[in-house]
Write a protein that holds these residues in place. Sequence first.
Motif, short mmCIF file in Angstrom:
data_model
loop_
_atom_site.label_atom_id
_atom_site.label_comp_id
_atom_site.label_asym_id
_atom_site.label_seq_id
_atom_site.Cartn_x
_atom_site.Cartn_y
_atom_site.Cartn_z
N MET A 1 10.77 6.53 76.97
CA MET A 1 10.40 5.11 76.95
C MET A 1 11.29 4.30 77.88
SD MET A 1 11.28 1.88 75.68
CE MET A 1 12.33 2.07 74.24
N PHE A 2 12.62 4.52 77.80
CA PHE A 2 13.53 3.77 78.66
C PHE A 2 13.36 4.13 80.13
CE2 PHE A 2 16.26 2.98 74.80
CZ PHE A 2 16.19 1.60 74.88
N PHE A 3 12.97 5.38 80.41
CA PHE A 3 12.67 5.76 81.79
C PHE A 3 11.53 4.91 82.34
CE2 PHE A 3 10.01 8.23 84.72
CZ PHE A 3 10.92 8.43 85.76
N CYS A 4 10.49 4.72 81.51
CA CYS A 4 9.35 3.89 81.94
C CYS A 4 9.77 2.43 82.10
CB CYS A 4 8.22 4.01 80.93
SG CYS A 4 7.50 5.67 80.84
N LEU B 1 9.86 -3.39 70.99
CA LEU B 1 9.97 -2.39 72.05
C LEU B 1 10.78 -1.19 71.59
CD1 LEU B 1 9.81 -1.36 75.01
CD2 LEU B 1 11.85 -2.76 75.47
N VAL B 2 11.96 -1.44 71.06
CA VAL B 2 12.85 -0.36 70.64
C VAL B 2 12.55 0.09 69.22
CG1 VAL B 2 15.25 0.27 70.19
CG2 VAL B 2 14.68 -1.04 72.23
N ILE C 1 4.27 1.21 76.26
CA ILE C 1 5.13 0.11 75.82
C ILE C 1 6.30 -0.08 76.77
CG2 ILE C 1 6.74 1.39 74.31
CD1 ILE C 1 6.44 -0.84 72.27
N GLY C 2 6.75 1.01 77.40
CA GLY C 2 7.82 0.89 78.39
C GLY C 2 7.38 0.08 79.59
N PHE C 3 6.19 0.38 80.11
CA PHE C 3 5.67 -0.37 81.25
C PHE C 3 5.24 -1.78 80.86
CE2 PHE C 3 5.12 3.91 83.15
CZ PHE C 3 5.74 3.68 84.36
N PHE C 4 4.58 -1.91 79.71
CA PHE C 4 4.10 -3.23 79.31
C PHE C 4 5.25 -4.20 79.07
CE2 PHE C 4 0.01 -1.32 77.22
CZ PHE C 4 -0.42 -0.94 78.48
N SER C 5 6.39 -3.68 78.62
CA SER C 5 7.53 -4.57 78.33
C SER C 5 8.05 -5.28 79.59
CB SER C 5 8.67 -3.78 77.68
OG SER C 5 9.27 -2.88 78.61
N GLN C 6 7.75 -4.72 80.77
CA GLN C 6 8.24 -5.31 82.02
C GLN C 6 7.11 -5.73 82.96
OE1 GLN C 6 11.41 -5.94 82.12
NE2 GLN C 6 11.75 -4.77 80.24
N TRP C 7 5.92 -5.19 82.76
CA TRP C 7 4.81 -5.47 83.68
C TRP C 7 3.82 -6.47 83.11
CZ3 TRP C 7 2.98 -0.27 86.34
CH2 TRP C 7 3.93 0.08 87.31
N SER C 8 4.27 -7.28 82.17
CA SER C 8 3.37 -8.29 81.60
C SER C 8 3.47 -9.63 82.32
CB SER C 8 3.68 -8.48 80.10
OG SER C 8 3.44 -7.31 79.39
N GLY C 9 4.30 -9.69 83.35
CA GLY C 9 4.53 -10.93 84.07
C GLY C 9 5.86 -11.55 83.74
N ASN C 10 6.50 -11.08 82.68
CA ASN C 10 7.80 -11.62 82.29
C ASN C 10 8.89 -11.31 83.31
OD1 ASN C 10 7.13 -8.94 81.20
ND2 ASN C 10 9.24 -8.91 80.45
N GLY C 11 8.74 -10.20 84.04
CA GLY C 11 9.75 -9.83 85.03
C GLY C 11 9.86 -10.84 86.16
N LEU C 12 8.78 -11.58 86.43
CA LEU C 12 8.82 -12.59 87.48
C LEU C 12 9.83 -13.69 87.16
CD1 LEU C 12 5.00 -12.99 88.11
CD2 LEU C 12 6.66 -12.07 89.73
#
Length: 524
Positions: free
Chosen positions: A422-425, A402-403, A285-296
């Motif tokens: 989780m926050f580290f990820c 997420l949290v 969930i840590g990685f998915f929260s940022q690696w889903s394309g939303n970070g772009l």
Amino acid sequence: MGKDTFTLAGREWPKVTWWKMKGMRFVYLTLWAALITSATNGYDGSLMNGLQALDDWKASYNYPQGATLGLLAASLAIGSMLAIPVVPYVADSLGRRFGVVVGCVIMLGGVAMTSIGYQVALFVVGRIIIGFGLGIAQECSPLLVAELVHPQHRAIYSTIYNSLWYIGSLIGALVTLGTNKITGSDWSWRIPCLLQAIPSLCQLVFIWTVPESPRWLISKGRAAQAKKVLAYVHAQGDEDDELVNVEFDEIQQTIALEKQLDRNPWSELWSTRGNRHRCIILISIGFFSQWSGNGLVSYFLTEVLKLIGITDSNEVLTVNSVLNAVNVVSATGICFFVDYFGRRKLFLTSTISMICCSVATTIALARFPEGPNGKDQNAGNAVIAFIFLFYISYNIGFSGLLVSYSSEILPYRIRAKGLTLMFFCVNLSLWFNQYVNPVALQRIGWKYWIVYDCWLCFELFVVWKFYIETKETPLEEIVKYFDGEEAILGGAAATEKVTELVNMQNENPGVSEKGAAIHTELKA
């Protein structure tokens, strides 16, 4: 369970109306002092988007691109990662409230540095310091919220916490949209940077109006104070209230059992089958929260919009502002339906919808250069539409949950350390995204979306395989879903194994040193 009841310790209890209960009303109205930590994080995300659209900021930092731009954006995540070794000890030793205070003081120092000068190094160091303070505050705040609110309201308030990221993001977008009109002056970017200090200043003053976590107080041997907090928040100060006593006994006995069976807190994160299951969820969930394309889009909207021919700073900032307004409505709105639909359904719906929107965005981006004069305006409009729909899809699952989902699946003894993992990820994925995304967008353009299309399919598999339902379950009792009869759970909802252990000690006080220690702690 009926519409007017909730379950605790295997019993149904009547639901309460928070604004009719004095203590609960006061605490819930002041709880914003903990919740706005997430808004501080969101403000920074939008701030970086806005600064990239401001000509004066770009001129001050020599028009950063590629790796330099990535370093400027990623420096906040670097600071949060540096805080990882410190965070759980601050939260568990000093308390949830004081942890927020420590984080805010550190953030104020970072804000001062980012607002001072023109050097890239100074700006990066300032953002690293902000990230370090944010790393401490953003873990202590949700712990305080989840461990303080009434069991009936935990899902809503815990989910609202991370959804407020968009409130901060919207404010940041509107501020930079306004200061964009200040031309030829450094104050066009200094003002947004300085305003980042306001949430921390407010928290330093008002966090003291929020009671400390009763679970933390019990863990420190301050049981009488913990019971007063529970009674004040959940039963208008009545320490003889039956619900308060059931909650208090369950929390006290569970923490006592956890302490006696606790060996190595960090290795315990992966020492049992149930905890390994938790780790899979926390890491993913840590990685998915940022690696889903939303970070772009969250951090590099300016670069994304260049792919469809939008370069005007005012137009970019307007799209950023409207997008954040839509996000505020969609992310906070879904919070009130978490217990109705359930966590698993929301995660699955979110992931499937993101796949559809991401694939559609990829197709539209590929079509854009095929139009007249290299611009297919319909395809460009479709890109913007699907970006909006993508974020609504993302908010269904990964914004608020997420949290809240991460904190509720963890037993008290490893809750702070589990959230740290989780926050580290999250920060590791942010660091990677913020450093790599601008480079990838610069070199391969729209084709970069194909990477996320494939990754989202992997996300769907992990969510389907490992994410379990926890709706309408009290915080202490969720352990049973992961640990079964191995679950450490006191009170009326204790598992058969724990009950048997305690009964065995009652019948034969010399059964074992561990049993004796547990029995003594429970008796106390």
